[in-house]
Every structure is written in structure tokens, then in C-alpha cells.
Motif scaffolding. Sequence first.
Motif, PDB file in Angstrom:
ATOM      1  N   ASN A  33       0.946  -1.111   0.150  1.00  0.00           N
ATOM      2  CA  ASN A  33       0.111   0.085  -0.112  1.00  0.00           C
ATOM      3  C   ASN A  33       1.050   1.443  -0.029  1.00  0.00           C
ATOM      4  O   ASN A  33       0.481   2.161  -0.620  1.00  0.00           O
ATOM      5  CB  ASN A  33      -1.005  -0.152   1.041  1.00  0.00           C
ATOM      6  CG  ASN A  33      -2.018  -1.034   1.009  1.00  0.00           C
ATOM      7  OD1 ASN A  33      -2.231  -1.535  -0.174  1.00  0.00           O
ATOM      8  ND2 ASN A  33      -2.487  -1.188   2.240  1.00  0.00           N
ATOM      9  N   SER A  34       2.019   1.313   0.758  1.00  0.00           N
ATOM     10  CA  SER A  34       2.854   2.213   0.859  1.00  0.00           C
ATOM     11  C   SER A  34       3.519   2.678  -0.687  1.00  0.00           C
ATOM     12  O   SER A  34       4.039   3.715  -0.986  1.00  0.00           O
ATOM     13  CB  SER A  34       3.890   2.111   2.038  1.00  0.00           C
ATOM     14  OG  SER A  34       4.599   1.199   1.750  1.00  0.00           O
ATOM     15  N   VAL A  54      -5.864  -4.453   0.435  1.00  0.00           N
ATOM     16  CA  VAL A  54      -4.806  -3.935  -0.561  1.00  0.00           C
ATOM     17  C   VAL A  54      -5.434  -2.502  -1.345  1.00  0.00           C
ATOM     18  O   VAL A  54      -6.741  -2.545  -1.565  1.00  0.00           O
ATOM     19  CB  VAL A  54      -4.070  -4.708  -1.766  1.00  0.00           C
ATOM     20  CG1 VAL A  54      -3.360  -5.797  -1.368  1.00  0.00           C
ATOM     21  CG2 VAL A  54      -5.376  -5.202  -2.595  1.00  0.00           C
ATOM     22  N   ASP A  55      -4.628  -1.392  -1.266  1.00  0.00           N
ATOM     23  CA  ASP A  55      -4.971  -0.304  -1.725  1.00  0.00           C
ATOM     24  C   ASP A  55      -4.177   0.127  -3.200  1.00  0.00           C
ATOM     25  O   ASP A  55      -3.194   0.637  -3.170  1.00  0.00           O
ATOM     26  CB  ASP A  55      -4.640   0.792  -0.800  1.00  0.00           C
ATOM     27  CG  ASP A  55      -5.003   2.187  -1.443  1.00  0.00           C
ATOM     28  OD1 ASP A  55      -5.930   2.473  -2.352  1.00  0.00           O
ATOM     29  OD2 ASP A  55      -4.866   3.142  -0.629  1.00  0.00           O
ATOM     30  N   VAL A  56      -4.607  -0.727  -4.094  1.00  0.00           N
ATOM     31  CA  VAL A  56      -4.061  -0.502  -5.595  1.00  0.00           C
ATOM     32  C   VAL A  56      -5.262  -0.547  -6.493  1.00  0.00           C
ATOM     33  O   VAL A  56      -6.430  -0.948  -6.300  1.00  0.00           O
ATOM     34  CB  VAL A  56      -3.129  -1.597  -5.853  1.00  0.00           C
ATOM     35  CG1 VAL A  56      -1.919  -1.722  -5.195  1.00  0.00           C
ATOM     36  CG2 VAL A  56      -3.840  -2.944  -5.712  1.00  0.00           C
ATOM     37  N   PRO A  57      -5.203   0.250  -7.635  1.00  0.00           N
ATOM     38  CA  PRO A  57      -6.176   0.264  -8.580  1.00  0.00           C
ATOM     39  C   PRO A  57      -6.542  -1.109  -9.293  1.00  0.00           C
ATOM     40  O   PRO A  57      -7.687  -1.381  -9.282  1.00  0.00           O
ATOM     41  CB  PRO A  57      -5.559   1.028  -9.810  1.00  0.00           C
ATOM     42  CG  PRO A  57      -4.612   2.206  -9.110  1.00  0.00           C
ATOM     43  CD  PRO A  57      -3.875   1.012  -8.172  1.00  0.00           C
ATOM     44  N   ARG A  58      -5.726  -1.725  -9.508  1.00  0.00           N
ATOM     45  CA  ARG A  58      -6.080  -3.078 -10.057  1.00  0.00           C
ATOM     46  C   ARG A  58      -5.257  -4.391  -9.416  1.00  0.00           C
ATOM     47  O   ARG A  58      -4.092  -4.225  -9.185  1.00  0.00           O
ATOM     48  CB  ARG A  58      -5.513  -3.108 -11.654  1.00  0.00           C
ATOM     49  CG  ARG A  58      -6.244  -2.217 -12.516  1.00  0.00           C
ATOM     50  CD  ARG A  58      -5.771  -2.296 -13.895  1.00  0.00           C
ATOM     51  NE  ARG A  58      -4.545  -1.928 -14.237  1.00  0.00           N
ATOM     52  CZ  ARG A  58      -3.703  -2.511 -15.037  1.00  0.00           C
ATOM     53  NH1 ARG A  58      -4.013  -3.674 -15.380  1.00  0.00           N
ATOM     54  NH2 ARG A  58      -2.396  -2.238 -15.172  1.00  0.00           N
ATOM     55  N   MET A  98     -13.919 -15.154  -2.294  1.00  0.00           N
ATOM     56  CA  MET A  98     -13.345 -14.013  -2.955  1.00  0.00           C
ATOM     57  C   MET A  98     -13.979 -12.803  -3.061  1.00  0.00           C
ATOM     58  O   MET A  98     -13.715 -11.658  -2.919  1.00  0.00           O
ATOM     59  CB  MET A  98     -12.545 -14.459  -4.254  1.00  0.00           C
ATOM     60  CG  MET A  98     -11.428 -15.430  -4.331  1.00  0.00           C
ATOM     61  SD  MET A  98     -11.161 -16.071  -5.904  1.00  0.00           S
ATOM     62  CE  MET A  98     -10.535 -14.617  -6.601  1.00  0.00           C
ATOM     63  N   ASP A  99     -15.372 -12.945  -3.525  1.00  0.00           N
ATOM     64  CA  ASP A  99     -16.250 -11.884  -3.786  1.00  0.00           C
ATOM     65  C   ASP A  99     -16.690 -11.300  -2.580  1.00  0.00           C
ATOM     66  O   ASP A  99     -16.554 -10.156  -2.441  1.00  0.00           O
ATOM     67  CB  ASP A  99     -17.572 -12.528  -4.666  1.00  0.00           C
ATOM     68  CG  ASP A  99     -18.421 -11.035  -5.180  1.00  0.00           C
ATOM     69  OD1 ASP A  99     -17.737 -10.218  -5.557  1.00  0.00           O
ATOM     70  OD2 ASP A  99     -19.621 -11.396  -4.925  1.00  0.00           O
ATOM     71  N   GLU A 100     -16.734 -12.068  -1.554  1.00  0.00           N
ATOM     72  CA  GLU A 100     -17.081 -11.362  -0.065  1.00  0.00           C
ATOM     73  C   GLU A 100     -15.944 -10.603   0.243  1.00  0.00           C
ATOM     74  O   GLU A 100     -15.892  -9.536   0.764  1.00  0.00           O
ATOM     75  CB  GLU A 100     -17.291 -12.526   0.978  1.00  0.00           C
ATOM     76  CG  GLU A 100     -18.765 -13.275   0.596  1.00  0.00           C
ATOM     77  CD  GLU A 100     -19.159 -14.658   0.999  1.00  0.00           C
ATOM     78  OE1 GLU A 100     -18.254 -14.981   1.856  1.00  0.00           O
ATOM     79  OE2 GLU A 100     -20.104 -15.266   1.067  1.00  0.00           O
ATOM     80  N   ALA A 101     -14.671 -11.404   0.150  1.00  0.00           N
ATOM     81  CA  ALA A 101     -13.390 -10.513   0.422  1.00  0.00           C
ATOM     82  C   ALA A 101     -13.227  -9.215   0.032  1.00  0.00           C
ATOM     83  O   ALA A 101     -12.908  -8.357   0.434  1.00  0.00           O
ATOM     84  CB  ALA A 101     -12.171 -11.268   0.537  1.00  0.00           C
ATOM     85  N   LEU A 102     -13.485  -9.295  -1.362  1.00  0.00           N
ATOM     86  CA  LEU A 102     -13.194  -7.991  -2.143  1.00  0.00           C
ATOM     87  C   LEU A 102     -14.360  -6.766  -1.612  1.00  0.00           C
ATOM     88  O   LEU A 102     -14.051  -5.949  -1.530  1.00  0.00           O
ATOM     89  CB  LEU A 102     -13.506  -8.158  -3.689  1.00  0.00           C
ATOM     90  CG  LEU A 102     -13.159  -7.193  -4.723  1.00  0.00           C
ATOM     91  CD1 LEU A 102     -11.990  -6.422  -4.386  1.00  0.00           C
ATOM     92  CD2 LEU A 102     -13.538  -7.631  -6.144  1.00  0.00           C
ATOM     93  N   GLY A 103     -15.701  -7.289  -1.361  1.00  0.00           N
ATOM     94  CA  GLY A 103     -16.701  -6.437  -0.750  1.00  0.00           C
ATOM     95  C   GLY A 103     -16.305  -6.019   0.213  1.00  0.00           C
ATOM     96  O   GLY A 103     -16.852  -4.798   0.563  1.00  0.00           O
ATOM     97  N   HIS A 157     -11.426   0.207  -0.889  1.00  0.00           N
ATOM     98  CA  HIS A 157     -10.806   0.835  -2.036  1.00  0.00           C
ATOM     99  C   HIS A 157     -11.287   0.329  -3.331  1.00  0.00           C
ATOM    100  O   HIS A 157     -11.011   0.975  -4.649  1.00  0.00           O
ATOM    101  CB  HIS A 157      -9.324   0.716  -2.098  1.00  0.00           C
ATOM    102  CG  HIS A 157      -8.708   0.918  -0.633  1.00  0.00           C
ATOM    103  ND1 HIS A 157      -8.586   2.333  -0.107  1.00  0.00           N
ATOM    104  CD2 HIS A 157      -8.198   0.152   0.167  1.00  0.00           C
ATOM    105  CE1 HIS A 157      -8.131   2.445   0.968  1.00  0.00           C
ATOM    106  NE2 HIS A 157      -7.734   1.193   1.265  1.00  0.00           N
ATOM    107  N   LYS A 158     -11.949  -0.719  -3.307  1.00  0.00           N
ATOM    108  CA  LYS A 158     -12.687  -1.442  -4.701  1.00  0.00           C
ATOM    109  C   LYS A 158     -11.832  -1.474  -5.816  1.00  0.00           C
ATOM    110  O   LYS A 158     -12.153  -0.871  -6.827  1.00  0.00           O
ATOM    111  CB  LYS A 158     -13.883  -0.393  -4.924  1.00  0.00           C
ATOM    112  CG  LYS A 158     -14.722  -0.470  -3.747  1.00  0.00           C
ATOM    113  CD  LYS A 158     -15.517  -1.692  -3.273  1.00  0.00           C
ATOM    114  CE  LYS A 158     -16.448  -1.518  -2.112  1.00  0.00           C
ATOM    115  NZ  LYS A 158     -16.690  -2.726  -1.384  1.00  0.00           N
ATOM    116  N   PRO A 159     -10.622  -2.240  -5.695  1.00  0.00           N
ATOM    117  CA  PRO A 159      -9.808  -2.278  -6.731  1.00  0.00           C
ATOM    118  C   PRO A 159     -10.383  -2.943  -7.927  1.00  0.00           C
ATOM    119  O   PRO A 159     -11.481  -3.981  -7.770  1.00  0.00           O
ATOM    120  CB  PRO A 159      -8.570  -3.146  -6.343  1.00  0.00           C
ATOM    121  CG  PRO A 159      -9.442  -3.792  -5.034  1.00  0.00           C
ATOM    122  CD  PRO A 159     -10.128  -2.849  -4.610  1.00  0.00           C
TER     123      PRO A 159
END
Length: 431
Positions: free
Chosen positions: A82-83, A111-115, A138-143, A147-149
Motif C-alpha cells: 500500500n505504501s 490492498v489499496d491499488v487500482p488493479r 473471493m467476492d465477499e473478501a473484495l466486498g 478501495h474497490k480495486p
Amino acid sequence: MSTAEYLVALFSDASQSRAQILDAVRHTRDDVPDRGSSFFIHLSELCPVACLHCMYSSDLNRKTAKDSLSPAELEATIDFINSSRSEKLNITGGGEPFVKFPSILRLLERVDVPRVEIVSAGHWGRSPLRARQLLERMDEALGRNPHKPDVLLRLSIDRYHIEAPRPVRLEYYGNIARAWQQLKPAFDLGFRSIQPDRGSVDRALAAQIGAELQAVDDWNSRILLPDGASLPITFNVFRLSGKAAELRDDLLDGTLTIREYYAPFETGPQRLTLATTVNDAIRGTYAASPGAAVTLNSDGTFWIFAGTAPDRRLLFDGQTFDEAMAHFFADPITHLLVDEGIWELAGLVASLDPATHDAAVAKNDVASLVEDLLAPDDVRLAVTLLAAQRMLRDGKADIDERAAVSADLAAAVGAPDLLTACTAAIAGSRA
């Protein structure tokens, strides 16, 4: 001491001499990257599929004492990612990341990344229920990620996965594709393959899921599902590294060389980042980034991808991104790769040590090319001297006058025939 005598003395202990030079040469540039471009994380060196062409020679046998990050190390690694402010996280390589599925979930959450791109063999799709369960988690974790990459799950499909000791059968890919289609998660699905299999595995996959195949360009196709959804499939070059070195050389007849594959992209000033083109080729275009591509292995070692000499890799123990970049860019070789690219390095090694150059290039693997070119200590020392000469000549470095080697080093790197002298020194040290 003459320059020739000094070089003979340097090459008598190439590793120690290189360390002394790195201490003496100080770069004066202010353009060390302050952010990442692509960040590659290898979660495990283990893989249940054990393909016969695996560049990592992965199977279920441990090759190192430490084959994965602990939960605490993973949390620290996520903070580091992230940094870095990287543009993309690649969860891939080394082995099968789904062996460490909880780590995938934690990365998706934090994670804080665009993709994000996750590359998997897909063996876990052996049943429709199992495929749906893992996609749902995976979908639940992404939810849970604020940051919604944008996320792409990309499955490797080729003759070697389908015919492996523990094969990934076509129906496994079909199970995953159908589960994805039914679930409609907040991430995309795609595939990757090798160029010799284009026109075969893509057709077989399309038939397996009742879809149509559409060509996009020289290395991309799309699989069009009946409901209009599109699954991209990208074809990479075939590589003769790892276990593939035991296969037939004529397999390269059906693939581009890495030089040909990357050539359309190698037009920008930041050539180092172009080594990650295959991970962006699925978009059809590629834009160079001023950031550094970082690889972090499952044993905690990390480096700038295609930009770090093998003796400059670090063990992650809480360094900041800036501290890591300062370490890597204290090496003139990294500057050479950033400024002039991998093929400039290859050209230098071809002059210094043709056998090492030819063996490295023959693998057709950009991921190991720098490491292989710089494997011999004496070649690494010679390239350090030549890279330092260029930096000093261009006003991008100076020599610390307090260093023990300063006067002799200044004379050596000022020699107009340094390449010839280094070539002779390497030959002499091996005689």
C-alpha cells in the motif's frame, strides 16, 4: 598501479571488489522512483499440478526452508504494498497461490491499488460446488475492501496444465467459468496460455463452455459467452527455463522470442517497466510508468523486477518503500537497466562473456534474464564498472574521495577502452 594491473587485482576477488565499488560510487540523481508500477507477490513455492514446463519447477516438494509468509509477515507486506502506491498487484508466480487461499482473501480485503490480477492453475475447480464456493469467498473478501480495486482472476490453460501429473482438466476450467457466470462476482475472469497452443486450447475451452472465439490481436483473443460476457485470453511466449529446460528446443518454433514479443512496447524512456508488458497485454495497449516493478517471493526476499542484480536482493524485514529503492538504486546496474534497458545489458554481456549471454537468452524468459546474465561474479563486476562509467560520464554520479579505491577506480572508469579491458580481465581470471 596501471589501469590494467588494477583491473587484474579487482577481478581476483570480483565479489569483494564489486562491494567496494558500490560503496565508492554515489549517484547524484534525484529521480529514484517514489512509487511502484506493478507489484508481484508469490504466496507459495508449492503447486499440486507440477507442469512439465514450469519455469519455477514447482510441485509439492519444498525447495527452501521458508515456503510462505506468516500471517504477521503478510500484514506487514500489505502495508508495504500500500505504501508503494503501485498501479497493480499481481498475485502470481513461484507456485499456486490458491495453496495459500486465506492469504489471497486477506490481500483482496486490504490492498489499496487500482488493479489486482490473480493467476492460478485452476486445479481447485475440480467440482462445480468447490468452484462456486471459492469464487463466493473471493467476492465477499473484495466486498470488504473500501478501495474497490478492479480485479481479474486469470487461469493458466495450455497443453502442460491439461496433461500434468495432476492435470487441470478442461471441465475444471468449465466449472469455474460457469460458476463465475452464475455468481456474477465483482471481479473479472480471464485466461492465459502459451503461443504454440494458440488455436487449440482456446478452441477447446470455448467448446467446453458453449462459447464463441474472437481474435483481438497477435497475442489476445476473447471467448464470448452466450449471455454476452467476454473472457479474455492472452498468449505468452514459451519459455525454456525451470523444468522446461528439459523439454525439446523445437518447442520455441511456435513462439516469438522475448525480444520480438516486447519490441512493440520498447519505445518509451522507462524501459525497465516494459518487462511487465505480458501482464498488461490483455488490455491491448501498454503505457510505461515511472514507477518500479517489485517482486516479493514467498521466502520474504524481494527485488526490482528485471532491474536488480542477484546479489542485491533484500530480505523484507519492515523496510519502507523509499529505503528499499535507495538500496536498489545504489547499484549502477539498476540505473543501467532503467536508463538503457535489458537489451543494453544483454549486449554488454555478449561482449564480455558470449557463453553466458547465449545460455541466458536461449531460455526465452524475461523473468530470469537479468539474473542469468549477471550470474557470474566477474561479469557482474565488469557490468558494474561499465555502468558506473556511464553514470560518471553523464554527471549522474561521483566517486567518494574517502573510499579506499577512489583514485584507482576513477582512473579505471575513465579509460576509453574499459569494455575491452574488462573482457580481457575476465578471460585472464578464468585462464
